[in-house]
Design an enzyme around this catalytic site. Sequence first.
Site: not given
Ligand code: THU
Length: 129
Positions: A41-42, A54, A85
């Site tokens: 995640n970024i 993802e 998500c």
């Molecule tokens: N996040 C993801 O990378 N994947 C998901 O399926 C759920 C949420 C990340 C987004 C954000 O950077 C952090 O988790 C908190 O929501």
Amino acid sequence: MSDKLVEAARRAREHAQATFSHFKVGAAIETADGTIITGCNIENASYGLTICAERVAIFKALSEGHLHFTRIAIVTDTSEPTPPCGACRQVLWEYGGNLEVTLGNLSEATGQHRLKDLLPLPFDGRFLK
Ligand code: THU
């Protein structure tokens, strides 16, 4: 048993840019020919521009010419499994189809699902014909 895809997602998680949530996520997607492509995640100070691990993984894969996928592993540092998500489910469905989704944390796999069970009755390109 060690799982190469989960291991790759764990390593990718270490690159997460999670300054705001401190919630680091790693993902690794496997192509039909066995190639593994990772993402993390970024986050962004303009919060809505944040992108999940993802989608980073599948967008990287698509941008490198991979079109067929079999499985994705998603890793967080939580004892409860962290499912993808809704936005990621939609993108994964459109480009990956009924992927196997392996959830894991830093020490073990925590769940195994099929994407169609996580996204029942999906909207996709079939409705646009
Ligand atoms: N996040 C993801 O990378 N994947 C998901 O399926 C759920 C949420 C990340 C987004 C954000 O950077 C952090 O988790 C908190 O929501």
